[in-house]
Scaffold this active site. Structure first.
Site, PDB file in Angstrom:
ATOM      1  N   CYS A  71      46.703  30.366  48.438  1.00 30.59           N
ATOM      2  CA  CYS A  71      47.183  30.066  47.072  1.00 30.59           C
ATOM      3  C   CYS A  71      47.760  28.656  47.010  1.00 30.59           C
ATOM      4  O   CYS A  71      47.547  27.924  46.040  1.00 30.59           O
ATOM      5  CB  CYS A  71      48.263  31.051  46.638  1.00 30.59           C
ATOM      6  N   ARG A 152      42.547  37.223  42.697  1.00 31.00           N
ATOM      7  CA  ARG A 152      42.254  35.800  42.507  1.00 31.00           C
ATOM      8  C   ARG A 152      41.228  35.706  41.380  1.00 31.00           C
ATOM      9  O   ARG A 152      40.024  35.854  41.616  1.00 31.00           O
ATOM     10  CB  ARG A 152      41.629  35.254  43.802  1.00 31.00           C
TER      11      ARG A 152
END
Ligand code: BEZ
Length: 241
Positions: A71, A152
């Protein structure tokens, strides 16, 4: 009797409401249709979506958790290209179920990573603190199962607030930001010129026109002798913009 009827009607309404709510949670990611509106806190203050972004494209970028390696690289890569998205009149909005303090500390940490080991960058887009999971549920971004964290996901929303595309990446694989930009430009090109884009298309290359509906329509196209059109088969025509 009236009271009994009243209780029955209320119970039916509650039951219906719960079913709709349950459906929203189970449906999985929203991949088309109207983008749901929401009000939420973020690292740049309260966001009233989509009203704060009138006339713009919007990209919602969900991620599982702050202070995680993949991330972190994604947010930094997004920040490195944030001016390209501004030039494309597109707002970037990051979502996770982590809280505001965590987001603020993480941004500081990411900016210091960039300053020390990459090009210095200021993260100039908001991170939504979706701690009550409201936005994640609305857009179907929560991972299936007991985990209460986001997938995601990338949601592309046009200026009319229609969802136009959705990407889903595995938890272990970082997203390709140039591909997100390429898809955005392809969507904008489609809207501007009423065309399609072929595999591996890059901005500036030939596009496709919609397939003629019959061989006769294809013959008519051929008779136009348009130098901007190139035929590969009766149903496959390229066009130079
Ligand atoms: C990461 O961003 O590195 C990550 C997030 C959740 C699970 C696994 C990895």
């Amino acid at each position: 009797m009236k009271t009994l009827l009243f209780i029955l009607v209320i119970s039916l309404l509650v039951l219906q409401h719960n079913q709709v709510h349950a459906q929203k949670i189970q449906n999985g990611p929203l991949t088309s249709g109207r983008a749901p509106s929401f009000t939420v806190v973020s690292t740049q203050g309260e966001i009233n979506f989509p009203y704060d972004y009138f006339g713009k494209w919007k990209i919602l970028f969900s991620h599982p958790a702050d202070f995680t390696p993949v991330c972190t690289t994604e947010i930094l890569a997004l920040a490195e290209m944030q001016d390209d998205f501004k030039d494309l009149k597109t707002a970037l909005i990051v979502i996770s179920t982590d809280g505001l303090n965590s987001h603020i500390e993480w941004i500081k940490s990411m900016e210091s990573i960039a300053a020390e080991s990459m090009n210095p960058v200021k993260i100039d887009f908001p991170l939504i603190a979706d701690t009550d999971l409201k936005v994640s549920r609305l857009y179907g971004l929560l991972q299936p199962g007991p985990s209460e964290r986001d997938i995601r996901g990338v949601v592309f929303i046009d200026p009319d607030n229609e969802i136009r595309a959705f990407f889903h990446y595995p938890e272990s694989i970082g997203r390709n930001i140039p591909e997100i930009k390429r898809t955005l430009i392809a969507l904008q090109t489609q809207d501007r010129h009423d065309v399609l884009t072929p595999a591996n298309w890059q901005p500036g290359e030939e596009v496709l026109i919609k397939s003629p509906e019959s061989i006769r329509d294809a013959e008519r196209l051929e008779q136009r002798n348009d130098p901007k059109l190139r035929k590969a088969a009766w149903y496959l025509w390229y066009r130079t913009l």
